[in-house]
Scaffold this active site. Structure first.
Site, PDB file in Angstrom:
ATOM      1  N   GLU A  79      -5.693   9.625  17.543  1.00  0.00           N
ATOM      2  CA  GLU A  79      -6.236  10.993  17.532  1.00  0.00           C
ATOM      3  C   GLU A  79      -7.146  11.172  16.313  1.00  0.00           C
ATOM      4  O   GLU A  79      -8.231  11.762  16.418  1.00  0.00           O
ATOM      5  CB  GLU A  79      -5.095  12.025  17.498  1.00  0.00           C
ATOM      6  CG  GLU A  79      -4.307  12.137  18.796  1.00  0.00           C
ATOM      7  CD  GLU A  79      -3.407  10.938  19.053  1.00  0.00           C
ATOM      8  OE1 GLU A  79      -2.957  10.296  18.085  1.00  0.00           O
ATOM      9  OE2 GLU A  79      -3.166  10.613  20.240  1.00  0.00           O
ATOM     10  N   SER A 128       4.532  -1.087   4.007  1.00  0.00           N
ATOM     11  CA  SER A 128       4.760  -2.435   4.528  1.00  0.00           C
ATOM     12  C   SER A 128       4.879  -3.415   3.364  1.00  0.00           C
ATOM     13  O   SER A 128       4.168  -3.283   2.365  1.00  0.00           O
ATOM     14  CB  SER A 128       3.598  -2.867   5.423  1.00  0.00           C
ATOM     15  OG  SER A 128       3.403  -1.915   6.447  1.00  0.00           O
ATOM     16  N   SER A 184       0.896   6.631   2.335  1.00  0.00           N
ATOM     17  CA  SER A 184       1.582   7.658   3.132  1.00  0.00           C
ATOM     18  C   SER A 184       2.814   8.192   2.420  1.00  0.00           C
ATOM     19  O   SER A 184       3.498   7.466   1.694  1.00  0.00           O
ATOM     20  CB  SER A 184       2.013   7.081   4.475  1.00  0.00           C
ATOM     21  OG  SER A 184       0.924   6.516   5.141  1.00  0.00           O
ATOM     22  N   GLU A 199     -10.041  -1.535   5.928  1.00  0.00           N
ATOM     23  CA  GLU A 199      -8.941  -1.697   6.872  1.00  0.00           C
ATOM     24  C   GLU A 199      -9.436  -1.502   8.302  1.00  0.00           C
ATOM     25  O   GLU A 199      -9.075  -2.236   9.206  1.00  0.00           O
ATOM     26  CB  GLU A 199      -7.858  -0.669   6.531  1.00  0.00           C
ATOM     27  CG  GLU A 199      -6.617  -0.790   7.381  1.00  0.00           C
ATOM     28  CD  GLU A 199      -5.501   0.133   6.902  1.00  0.00           C
ATOM     29  OE1 GLU A 199      -5.814   1.190   6.313  1.00  0.00           O
ATOM     30  OE2 GLU A 199      -4.342  -0.198   7.119  1.00  0.00           O
ATOM     31  N   GLN A 216       0.839  -1.192   0.000  1.00  0.00           N
ATOM     32  CA  GLN A 216       0.000   0.000   0.000  1.00  0.00           C
ATOM     33  C   GLN A 216       0.878   1.247   0.000  1.00  0.00           C
ATOM     34  O   GLN A 216       1.553   1.527   0.989  1.00  0.00           O
ATOM     35  CB  GLN A 216      -0.879  -0.008   1.253  1.00  0.00           C
ATOM     36  CG  GLN A 216      -1.852   1.154   1.312  1.00  0.00           C
ATOM     37  CD  GLN A 216      -2.512   1.254   2.679  1.00  0.00           C
ATOM     38  OE1 GLN A 216      -1.829   1.310   3.690  1.00  0.00           O
ATOM     39  NE2 GLN A 216      -3.819   1.269   2.699  1.00  0.00           N
ATOM     40  N   GLY A 217       0.849   1.990  -1.098  1.00  0.00           N
ATOM     41  CA  GLY A 217       1.638   3.220  -1.190  1.00  0.00           C
ATOM     42  C   GLY A 217       0.757   4.440  -1.033  1.00  0.00           C
ATOM     43  O   GLY A 217       0.406   5.115  -1.997  1.00  0.00           O
TER      44      GLY A 217
HETATM   45  C1  LIG Z   1       3.799  -0.316  11.398  1.00  0.00           C
HETATM   46  C2  LIG Z   1       3.268   0.655  10.405  1.00  0.00           C
HETATM   47  C3  LIG Z   1       2.919   0.214   9.152  1.00  0.00           C
HETATM   48  C4  LIG Z   1       2.439   1.108   8.182  1.00  0.00           C
HETATM   49  N1  LIG Z   1       2.165   0.629   6.930  1.00  0.00           N
HETATM   50  C5  LIG Z   1       1.775   1.506   5.976  1.00  0.00           C
HETATM   51  C6  LIG Z   1       1.589   1.048   4.627  1.00  0.00           C
HETATM   52  O1  LIG Z   1       1.767  -0.130   4.314  1.00  0.00           O
HETATM   53  N2  LIG Z   1       1.233   1.952   3.703  1.00  0.00           N
HETATM   54  C7  LIG Z   1       1.027   3.263   3.999  1.00  0.00           C
HETATM   55  O2  LIG Z   1       0.681   4.011   3.117  1.00  0.00           O
HETATM   56  N3  LIG Z   1       1.207   3.734   5.272  1.00  0.00           N
HETATM   57  C8  LIG Z   1       1.576   2.885   6.256  1.00  0.00           C
HETATM   58  N4  LIG Z   1       1.791   3.348   7.544  1.00  0.00           N
HETATM   59  C9  LIG Z   1       1.678   4.780   7.788  1.00  0.00           C
HETATM   60  C10 LIG Z   1       0.576   5.215   8.716  1.00  0.00           C
HETATM   61  O3  LIG Z   1      -0.662   5.182   8.061  1.00  0.00           O
HETATM   62  C11 LIG Z   1       0.933   6.617   9.210  1.00  0.00           C
HETATM   63  O4  LIG Z   1       2.066   6.483  10.043  1.00  0.00           O
HETATM   64  C12 LIG Z   1      -0.172   7.268   9.978  1.00  0.00           C
HETATM   65  O5  LIG Z   1      -1.245   7.571   9.147  1.00  0.00           O
HETATM   66  C13 LIG Z   1       0.287   8.556  10.685  1.00  0.00           C
HETATM   67  O6  LIG Z   1       0.973   9.421   9.825  1.00  0.00           O
HETATM   68  P1  LIG Z   1       2.400   9.998  10.239  1.00  0.00           P
HETATM   69  O7  LIG Z   1       3.261   8.868  10.616  1.00  0.00           O
HETATM   70  O8  LIG Z   1       2.853  10.887   9.150  1.00  0.00           O
HETATM   71  O9  LIG Z   1       2.151  10.835  11.550  1.00  0.00           O
HETATM   72  P2  LIG Z   1       1.624  12.356  11.621  1.00  0.00           P
HETATM   73  O10 LIG Z   1       0.441  12.504  10.757  1.00  0.00           O
HETATM   74  O11 LIG Z   1       2.758  13.274  11.430  1.00  0.00           O
HETATM   75  O12 LIG Z   1       1.157  12.414  13.130  1.00  0.00           O
HETATM   76  C14 LIG Z   1       2.028  12.715  14.229  1.00  0.00           C
HETATM   77  C15 LIG Z   1       1.189  12.956  15.471  1.00  0.00           C
HETATM   78  O13 LIG Z   1       0.328  14.074  15.234  1.00  0.00           O
HETATM   79  C16 LIG Z   1      -1.006  13.714  15.476  1.00  0.00           C
HETATM   80  N5  LIG Z   1      -1.889  14.420  14.552  1.00  0.00           N
HETATM   81  C17 LIG Z   1      -1.739  14.619  13.232  1.00  0.00           C
HETATM   82  N6  LIG Z   1      -2.795  15.247  12.715  1.00  0.00           N
HETATM   83  C18 LIG Z   1      -3.651  15.446  13.728  1.00  0.00           C
HETATM   84  C19 LIG Z   1      -4.945  16.033  13.836  1.00  0.00           C
HETATM   85  N7  LIG Z   1      -5.593  16.534  12.793  1.00  0.00           N
HETATM   86  N8  LIG Z   1      -5.511  16.051  15.048  1.00  0.00           N
HETATM   87  C20 LIG Z   1      -4.886  15.520  16.130  1.00  0.00           C
HETATM   88  N9  LIG Z   1      -3.686  14.957  16.099  1.00  0.00           N
HETATM   89  C21 LIG Z   1      -3.080  14.928  14.905  1.00  0.00           C
HETATM   90  C22 LIG Z   1      -1.045  12.221  15.235  1.00  0.00           C
HETATM   91  O14 LIG Z   1      -2.152  11.612  15.887  1.00  0.00           O
HETATM   92  C23 LIG Z   1       0.282  11.782  15.802  1.00  0.00           C
HETATM   93  O15 LIG Z   1       0.171  11.652  17.183  1.00  0.00           O
HETATM   94  C24 LIG Z   1       2.278   2.471   8.514  1.00  0.00           C
HETATM   95  C25 LIG Z   1       2.615   2.911   9.791  1.00  0.00           C
HETATM   96  C26 LIG Z   1       3.111   2.033  10.736  1.00  0.00           C
HETATM   97  C27 LIG Z   1       3.475   2.551  12.089  1.00  0.00           C
END
Ligand SMILES: Cc1cc2nc3c(=O)[nH]c(=O)nc-3n(C[C@H](O)[C@H](O)[C@H](O)COP(=O)(O)OP(=O)(O)OC[C@H]3O[C@@H](n4cnc5c(N)ncnc54)[C@H](O)[C@@H]3O)c2cc1C
Lengths: 294, 386
Positions: free
Chosen positions: B370, B156, B124, B239, B121-122
């Site tokens: 969140e 992933s 993020s 999901e 899944q691409g």
């Molecule tokens: C183990 C793992 C597997 C994953 N696999 C995939 C995958 O296969 N494909 C893929 O596309 N993605 C994948 N992801 C990505 C995942 O979907 C993102 O990490 C997630 O959506 C959060 O985005 P971010 O990491 O950029 O955090 P950010 O969005 O930067 O968030 C950082 C913090 O800010 C808070 N925050 C952000 N916006 C808000 C808001 N509006 N209100 C309140 N709080 C807020 C968040 O809750 C968090 O605490 C994976 C992540 C993990 C950990």
């Protein structure tokens, strides 16, 4: 498997909600706070509506429904903050003459030797000699305590389950109230519900309600003591923490006598004691966990 | 309210159980967590075994209750979970089934079911996480191809995937939700570079994916151009709705094992430990009831999904309620394991220690807690957007 309300169950819940809104709306609730006392007229009306005789066979003058239906009815009672020893009277229907029809008010000794509405009740289930009046924290529940009542002798499962159903209903009320207030109260030029700190309190209120709901409903279907113990933990948490968070959402208003939040919290506290020791429930679950693990 | 299963469902359960008893001993040994080619082969092999036995499409074709029974029984028997097939079976496949053309369904669905191709899944990107719709990976139209440039992160299974469900920006001028398209990108296309990332648990579960002028046929677009956000919502709701059924069963088993360990090592004598474990037991029982409730809701005629026949109802936002509570409970579960292990919880060789580390991702991946609370508050409770 169809773990959802049937149409009949939905109708039943809707009917009870309507009856209680008509007969025990907010004005009546507040009136009862100012002039405590059991409304015998209302009690008989509840009897006529089948509130107490719900699970009695139709041949015995009851409605012939089951525990899941009783749970839905008590959920509504909890949502309306309906006062009185409702659970005890419901459980006495069939055994105590007049209980099913609402002629006789029955109370019972609950967890920790707690007795609600002792002075108003016609019949008491359990030993109450030497009972001492407490200055009840809940203005809508007069309390006595039987000294020396064994802490461990918990109330029956059905008593605990219907109490949990009332807790669920009160949790629903706190969630509805918090959301309603969050939508309408404005600060900084916006409804406070637009602020995430408030929004997230409301979201957690709902999550606890939904978890408690499925736990209570499932326990009503299985009548399994382990399910009932799990349900009461979830329902107590949903009601008590729900009222606390609702109070926070209300701000200063939440700390007033005039707003209903404190009534929810105080009743939730009373019921959490009535359901017997929480430690006992946790220990029961722990024991069962070991059995399941083999 | 009925928690009993129909004779047909019970028969399905019994047949499956019987089959599992025969099928599981024939499994090859589990590959080590670092052996990615081995993990791919193992996961695909299991899917192929399911296919041959007629169970492959249970995620798509069966009723939600049958799916629940399938996940419950396979987990209870200790069968492998979907593993590398996760995206294919639970995201990309259902999305293609619901939104793809007949040709697209024929091209991609059978190979997922037969355990021949792995998807990733691409979605993020480095600058588009929670705010996914702000993604910037650009797809420029060039005849009957898109030319894609940008980068994805946290992908992933990227190292072993054949296909990537890719979100790209096809109209940079449009408002952010309206300029996105959903593409199926072959991972071996020229210009795709995968750089594995190490997780805090020490393994490489996900990767960065760099895209440099990658050519993707327009025919690989699922849904209309610039309608990818809606298509994505279909995927995300899968999901959040159905992904954790097996895990709840697994957590309940782990909790039992933790209790046994506590009794063996004396921690059970501490009433605080016992009570916390008792509470967690109540919690996982309730989560199972919530699963049954949501599944029953999915059975309702009104929950019928759009598009292709046999596509299960698109689960609603109720999945967010579940995910919020489950992700926290899972972390508490492994924290309680640590409490029982004491100093042993600092030894990576001990059971549950790596699981405890992995559990930390549950409140982040697939929409942070969140974001889930925002969804619950805004879409279920109707509170105003912040
Ligand atoms: C183990 C793992 C597997 C994953 N696999 C995939 C995958 O296969 N494909 C893929 O596309 N993605 C994948 N992801 C990505 C995942 O979907 C993102 O990490 C997630 O959506 C959060 O985005 P971010 O990491 O950029 O955090 P950010 O969005 O930067 O968030 C950082 C913090 O800010 C808070 N925050 C952000 N916006 C808000 C808001 N509006 N209100 C309140 N709080 C807020 C968040 O809750 C968090 O605490 C994976 C992540 C993990 C950990």
């Amino acid at each position: 498997m169809r773990f959802q309300l049937t149409d009949d169950q939905r109708d039943l819940r809707g009917g009870v909600r309507e009856l209680l809104a008509r007969r025990f709306g907010r004005e009546v609730l507040r009136g009862a706070v100012e002039r405590p006392g059991l409304d015998r007229g209302l009690w008989r009306e509840l009897g006529e509506a089948g509130f107490f005789g719900l699970r009695l066979a139709e041949a015995a003058g009851g409605v012939g429904l089951g525990v899941p239906e009783a749970v839905l009815v008590f959920e509504e009672a909890g949502r309306a903050l309906l006062p009185g020893p409702l659970v005890a009277t419901h459980l006495a229907a069939g055994a105590v003459p007049g209980a099913a029809t609402g002629e006789t008010v029955v109370t019972a000794v609950g967890g920790g030797g707690l007795v609600e509405w002792l002075d108003e009740a016609d019949v008491v289930v359990g030993e109450v000699s030497g009972a001492v009046a407490l200055r009840s924290v809940d203005p809508l529940t007069p309390l006595h305590r039987v000294p020396g009542a064994p802490a461990a002798a918990g109330p029956d499962d059905l008593f605990v389950l219907l109490t949990a159903a009332e807790q669920l209903g009160t949790a629903v009320r706190t969630c509805e109230a918090a959301v309603q207030h969050a939508r309408t109260r404005e600060q900084f030029g916006r409804p406070i519900g637009a602020f995430q700190a408030v929004k997230h309190l409301c979201a957690e209120l709902l999550v606890r309600v939904e978890v408690a709901r499925v736990a209570v409903y499932a326990a009503a279907v299985t009548a399994d003591p382990v399910d009932i113990a799990a349900a009461r933990l979830a329902a107590d948490e949903a009601a008590v923490r729900g009222a606390r968070d609702c109070l926070q959402v209300y701000g200063g208003m939440g700390f007033t006598w005039e707003v209903d939040v404190h009534l929810c919290l105080k009743r939730a506290w009373v019921r959490a004691e009535r359901g017997g020791s929480i430690t006992e429930s946790e220990e029961l679950l722990a024991g069962e966990l070991l059995v399941e693990a083999g | 309210m009925d928690l009993s299963y129909t004779p047909e469902q019970e028969e399905f359960r019994a047949r499956l159980r019987e089959w599992l008893v025969k099928a599981l001993p024939a499994l090859p040994p589990k590959p080590s967590p670092d052996d990615w080619p081995g993990r791919r082969a193992y996961d695909l092999g299991w899917q192929r075994t399911l296919y041959d036995a007629g169970y492959a499409d249970v995620h798509w074709d069966a009723s939600p209750t049958m799916r629940l029974i399938f996940l419950e029984e396979t987990e209870t028997a200790g069968a492998p979970y979907v593993g590398a097939n996760f995206v294919g079976l639970l995201h990309a496949g259902p999305t293609i089934a619901a939104e793809g053309t007949a040709g697209q369904r024929d091209r991609w669905l059978p190979s997922i079911l037969r355990g021949e191709e792995v998807w990733c899944q691409g979605f993020s990107e480095p600058d588009a996480g929670s705010d996914l719709a702000s993604l910037r990976t650009r797809a420029r139209r060039d005849g009957d191809e898109y030319v894609v440039t940008g980068s994805k992160i946290w992908t992933s299974h990227a190292e072993v995937a054949d296909w990537c469900e890719l979100l790209v920006r096809t109209d940079p001028a449009a408002p952010k939700h309206r300029g996105i398209s959903w593409l199926a990108m072959p991972m071996d296309a020229p210009g795709v570079t995968v750089r594995p990332l190490r997780t805090l648990a020490g393994s490489t579960e996900f990767a960065e994916v760099f895209l440099d002028e990658v050519r993707v046929p327009v025919a690989n677009r699922v849904g209309e151009e610039n309608d990818g956000w809606r298509v994505t919502m279909v995927t995300l709701s899968f999901e959040r709705g159905t992904a954790f059924v097996g895990e709840v069963v697994a957590c309940r088993r782990v909790l039992g094992e933790i209790a046994r360990e506590a009794r063996a090592n004396g921690r059970w004598d501490d009433s605080g430990v016992r009570r916390r474990l008792g509470r967690l037991y109540a919690e996982f029982r309730a989560l199972w009831r919530l699963t049954q409730w949501n599944v029953s809701e999915g059975e309702a005629p009104s929950g019928g999904g759009p598009g292709a026949p046999g596509v299960p109802g698109v689960p609603g936002v109720g999945g967010s309620v579940f995910k919020l509570r489950y992700s926290r409970a899972r972390q508490e579960l492994f924290d309680s394991a640590a409490e029982v292990l004491g100093v042993g919880a600092l030894d990576l060789e001990q059971p549950w220690v790596v699981d405890r580390l992995s559990s930390l991702s549950y409140t982040i991946a697939a929409g942070t807690s969140e974001i889930q609370r925002n969804i619950v508050a805004e879409r279920i409770l109707g509170l105003p957007k912040g």
